[in-house]
Design an enzyme around this catalytic site. Structure first.
Site, PDB file in Angstrom:
ATOM      1  N   HIS A 307       7.407  40.898  22.431  1.00 20.80           N
ATOM      2  CA  HIS A 307       6.125  39.588  22.332  1.00 20.80           C
ATOM      3  C   HIS A 307       5.010  40.443  23.555  1.00 20.80           C
ATOM      4  O   HIS A 307       4.994  41.505  24.111  1.00 20.80           O
ATOM      5  CB  HIS A 307       6.555  38.887  23.707  1.00 20.80           C
ATOM      6  CG  HIS A 307       6.226  37.581  24.067  1.00 20.80           C
ATOM      7  ND1 HIS A 307       5.428  37.538  24.996  1.00 20.80           N
ATOM      8  CD2 HIS A 307       6.741  36.420  24.000  1.00 20.80           C
ATOM      9  CE1 HIS A 307       5.525  35.817  24.832  1.00 20.80           C
ATOM     10  NE2 HIS A 307       5.840  35.675  23.634  1.00 20.80           N
ATOM     11  N   ASP A 364      10.766  32.624  18.472  1.00 21.75           N
ATOM     12  CA  ASP A 364      10.468  32.692  17.478  1.00 21.75           C
ATOM     13  C   ASP A 364      11.530  32.993  17.025  1.00 21.75           C
ATOM     14  O   ASP A 364      11.947  32.751  15.791  1.00 21.75           O
ATOM     15  CB  ASP A 364       9.369  32.439  17.540  1.00 21.75           C
ATOM     16  CG  ASP A 364       8.319  32.175  17.844  1.00 21.75           C
ATOM     17  OD1 ASP A 364       8.741  30.960  18.024  1.00 21.75           O
ATOM     18  OD2 ASP A 364       7.219  32.457  18.305  1.00 21.75           O
TER      19      ASP A 364
HETATM   20  N1  CMC Z   1       8.187  45.404  15.018  1.00 18.15           N
HETATM   21  C1  CMC Z   1       7.320  47.152  14.972  1.00 18.15           C
HETATM   22  N2  CMC Z   1       7.096  47.644  15.715  1.00 18.15           N
HETATM   23  C2  CMC Z   1       6.727  47.018  16.683  1.00 18.15           C
HETATM   24  C3  CMC Z   1       7.121  45.184  16.624  1.00 18.15           C
HETATM   25  C4  CMC Z   1       7.742  45.234  15.679  1.00 18.15           C
HETATM   26  N3  CMC Z   1       7.993  43.698  15.504  1.00 18.15           N
HETATM   27  N4  CMC Z   1       6.171  44.861  17.432  1.00 18.15           N
HETATM   28  C5  CMC Z   1       5.019  46.293  18.480  1.00 18.15           C
HETATM   29  N5  CMC Z   1       5.796  47.688  17.314  1.00 18.15           N
HETATM   30  C6  CMC Z   1       5.281  48.751  17.662  1.00 18.15           C
HETATM   31  C7  CMC Z   1       3.644  48.454  17.814  1.00 18.15           C
HETATM   32  O1  CMC Z   1       3.643  48.997  16.411  1.00 18.15           O
HETATM   33  C8  CMC Z   1       3.368  49.954  18.959  1.00 18.15           C
HETATM   34  O2  CMC Z   1       4.151  50.458  18.422  1.00 18.15           O
HETATM   35  P1  CMC Z   1       3.240  52.584  19.336  1.00 18.15           P
HETATM   36  O3  CMC Z   1       3.344  51.769  20.293  1.00 18.15           O
HETATM   37  O4  CMC Z   1       4.323  53.854  18.149  1.00 18.15           O
HETATM   38  O5  CMC Z   1       2.433  52.398  18.781  1.00 18.15           O
HETATM   39  C9  CMC Z   1       3.992  49.060  20.462  1.00 18.15           C
HETATM   40  O6  CMC Z   1       5.530  48.907  19.995  1.00 18.15           O
HETATM   41  C10 CMC Z   1       3.465  48.792  20.881  1.00 18.15           C
HETATM   42  O7  CMC Z   1       2.431  47.281  20.018  1.00 18.15           O
HETATM   43  P2  CMC Z   1       1.705  46.597  21.082  1.00 18.15           P
HETATM   44  O8  CMC Z   1       0.934  45.799  19.274  1.00 18.15           O
HETATM   45  O9  CMC Z   1       0.703  47.057  21.778  1.00 18.15           O
HETATM   46  O10 CMC Z   1       2.631  45.280  21.054  1.00 18.15           O
HETATM   47  P3  CMC Z   1       1.773  44.073  21.212  1.00 18.15           P
HETATM   48  O11 CMC Z   1       1.934  43.200  22.708  1.00 18.15           O
HETATM   49  O12 CMC Z   1       0.427  44.355  21.466  1.00 18.15           O
HETATM   50  O13 CMC Z   1       2.040  42.988  20.884  1.00 18.15           O
HETATM   51  C11 CMC Z   1       3.347  41.413  19.006  1.00 18.15           C
HETATM   52  C12 CMC Z   1       2.910  41.901  20.403  1.00 18.15           C
HETATM   53  C13 CMC Z   1       4.450  40.335  19.404  1.00 18.15           C
HETATM   54  C14 CMC Z   1       2.161  41.187  18.902  1.00 18.15           C
HETATM   55  C15 CMC Z   1       3.598  41.869  18.588  1.00 18.15           C
HETATM   56  O14 CMC Z   1       4.916  43.024  19.077  1.00 18.15           O
HETATM   57  C16 CMC Z   1       3.652  41.391  16.675  1.00 18.15           C
HETATM   58  O15 CMC Z   1       3.762  41.430  15.926  1.00 18.15           O
HETATM   59  N6  CMC Z   1       5.423  41.200  17.001  1.00 18.15           N
HETATM   60  C17 CMC Z   1       5.640  40.655  15.323  1.00 18.15           C
HETATM   61  C18 CMC Z   1       5.990  39.435  15.592  1.00 18.15           C
HETATM   62  C19 CMC Z   1       5.837  38.011  16.428  1.00 18.15           C
HETATM   63  O16 CMC Z   1       7.764  38.001  16.574  1.00 18.15           O
HETATM   64  N7  CMC Z   1       5.041  37.325  17.202  1.00 18.15           N
HETATM   65  C20 CMC Z   1       6.202  36.359  18.185  1.00 18.15           C
HETATM   66  C21 CMC Z   1       5.955  36.439  19.626  1.00 18.15           C
HETATM   67  S1  CMC Z   1       6.490  35.133  20.265  1.00 18.15           S
HETATM   68  C22 CMC Z   1       5.444  33.598  20.431  1.00 18.15           C
HETATM   69  C23 CMC Z   1       4.791  33.248  21.470  1.00 18.15           C
HETATM   70  O17 CMC Z   1       5.722  32.834  22.515  1.00 18.15           O
HETATM   71  O18 CMC Z   1       4.175  32.635  21.619  1.00 18.15           O
END
Ligand code: CMC
Length: 428
Positions: A307, A364
């Site tokens: 998240h 979600d």
């Molecule tokens: N699967 C695999 N790896 C992941 C995932 C995932 N779902 N999420 C994050 N990572 C990894 C990412 O590759 C990174 O790794 P590294 O440090 O080695 O480069 C690390 O974890 C941190 O990721 P980030 O992209 O910097 O994290 P973020 O906070 O920018 O992204 C997120 C958050 C929600 C966009 C992401 O976790 C994601 O894409 N999740 C899957 C989509 C999802 O479930 N979205 C719904 C969120 S809830 C919606 C709401 O509340 O409205």
């Protein structure tokens, strides 16, 4: 403690006021910085920019805290109902018995919609996405209630619009679903509660009884509570900014629905089920897909994990996981996709990659599972989210208008061509 902020540009210092919230959050107020310095600040996606002061929702992503009007989300999800939470968000305090009864009664009274709205519905092809249908029908309320367009309407009129929109969104959502199925629509009835009425309108077939199990309507009610507000996100900021031009509440909420529609926002629950279906179609090997999620050369991510703001746990996910288990058991659901979901969750929660990066299931992940178990088609998932988020949008719209906030107007840094002379078409 007095805190000062100073920005130094080319040797010249500018002192800036500092604002502190009730939870000790601190912000530098740059509102007058441009007039003093000629400079603006740049922040793509407003990731570090507060757009307002709000008394509605407090969220601390590091600590996994979410509170509506000061009340912890777990207490509200356990003890309250969606309409009570809607009242709390919109009017600022928990209703006393009479207030809640009057509010509920008024919502029930307004669920019926003008018959001409059915003509608008019939104009959509049956494969129209229900989010587009929902936002159009909500916006059409501006035509049926043109007095809502008057920015100087009294708060009494605004309250009427509030009751109407909360009431009619369930009718519109159910009708969008029925239209997609090619079935005749159901009219609102006065069933046990708001969610039971919605489920009746969505699923009752002509000439057949439709029973809503209490565990099901309760789980749906909880889901709506959990989605009811989430401070300044994409759709909520959209509602506030559209409303800041003094557009009507119906038009502002309609814009919020469109903002929520995108897969990066409300569409994630749909993405979870699509991912589970893809895993099933591929033979159901969760280890293979876990490996893909961890492979940095593979763009695949485990949908429903991680998240942007919650970095330890999503407080909403903990609550809804319990409800998901109860619903699956009560309905005796036997769905291979749900088995894959459970398997994936178990593996991910123990996996070093996910543990180190603090990637936990988010709301979600489970909401998609519940919707699926209830027989709600994936395209309707975001519509359910919109119903839940509606009180938050209304509360934020109302707060913005009560505070007489100025029209939203961000600045930009222009990176296009410098001035150049027009060239006639035959000389280009
Ligand atoms: N699967 C695999 N790896 C992941 C995932 C995932 N779902 N999420 C994050 N990572 C990894 C990412 O590759 C990174 O790794 P590294 O440090 O080695 O480069 C690390 O974890 C941190 O990721 P980030 O992209 O910097 O994290 P973020 O906070 O920018 O992204 C997120 C958050 C929600 C966009 C992401 O976790 C994601 O894409 N999740 C899957 C989509 C999802 O479930 N979205 C719904 C969120 S809830 C919606 C709401 O509340 O409205």
């Amino acid at each position: 403690m007095s805190i000062n902020a100073e920005i130094k540009v080319n040797g010249k210092s500018y002192e800036l006021p500092v604002v502190e919230g009730t939870e000790k959050e601190i912000a530098i107020d740059i509102g007058k910085f441009r007039s003093a310095s000629g400079l603006i600040t740049l922040d793509f996606g407003f990731k570090n920019t507060g757009s307002t002061k709000s008394a509605i929702t407090f969220l601390d992503g590091e600590k996994g805290i979410l509170r509506y009007r000061g009340y912890p989300i777990d207490q509200l999800a356990e003890k309250s109902s969606f309409l009570e939470v809607a009242y709390l968000l919109i009017f600022g305090s928990l209703p006393v018995k009479d207030e809640l009864e009057n509010f509920q009664e008024s919502i029930y009274e307004h669920t019926l919609v003008h018959e001409d709205i059915k003509k608008i519905l019939d104009g959509f092809p049956s494969n129209a996405h229900p989010m587009g249908v929902l936002s159009s029908l909500i916006c059409s309320l501006t035509a049926f209630y043109p007095e809502s367009l008057d920015p100087s309407s009294s708060w009494k009129d605004v309250n009427l619009s509030i009751n109407r929109i909360i009431a009619k969104i369930t009718t519109f959502a159910a009708w969008a679903h029925k239209h997609q199925q090619g079935h005749p629509v159901n009219y609102p009835g006065k069933y046990e509660d708001y969610t039971a009425d919605l489920l009746h309108m969505m699923f009752k077939l002509p000439g057949k009884e439709y029973e809503v199990k209490p565990v099901v309507s309760r789980a749906l009610d909880q889901l709506l509570i959990l989605h009811a507000d989430h401070e300044q996100n994409c759709s909520t900021s959209t509602v506030r900014i559209v409303g800041s031009s003094h557009a009507s509440m119906y038009a502002s909420v309609s814009a919020g629905i469109n903002a929520l529609w995108g897969p990066l926002h409300g569409g994630a629950n749909q993405a979870v089920i699509e991912m589970l279906e893809a895993i099933k179609a591929d033979g159901g090997d969760t280890d293979k897909w876990m490996a893909k999620a961890k492979d940095k050369d593979d763009p695949f991510r485990l949908m429903g994990f991680g998240h942007r703001v919650y970095k330890n746990f999503d407080p909403r996910a903990n609550i809804i996981k319990v409800a998901a288990d109860e619903v699956l058991e009560a309905l005796g659901v036997d769905d291979p996709i749900l088995e894959i979901a459970k398997g994936l969750e178990e593996v991910a929660l123990r996996d070093d990659y996910f543990v180190e990066r603090k990637l936990y299931p988010n709301v979600d992940f489970y909401s998609g599972i519940i919707y699926r178990a209830l027989g709600i088609p994936t395209e309707m998932f975001t519509v359910m989210f919109a119903i839940g988020r509606l009180p938050g949008w209304i509360a934020q719209w109302k707060e913005m208008r009560e505070n007489k906030e100025p029209i939203g107007r961000p600045r930009q840094i222009y990176i296009g061509e410098n001035e150049r002379d027009y060239v006639a078409i035959d000389q280009r």
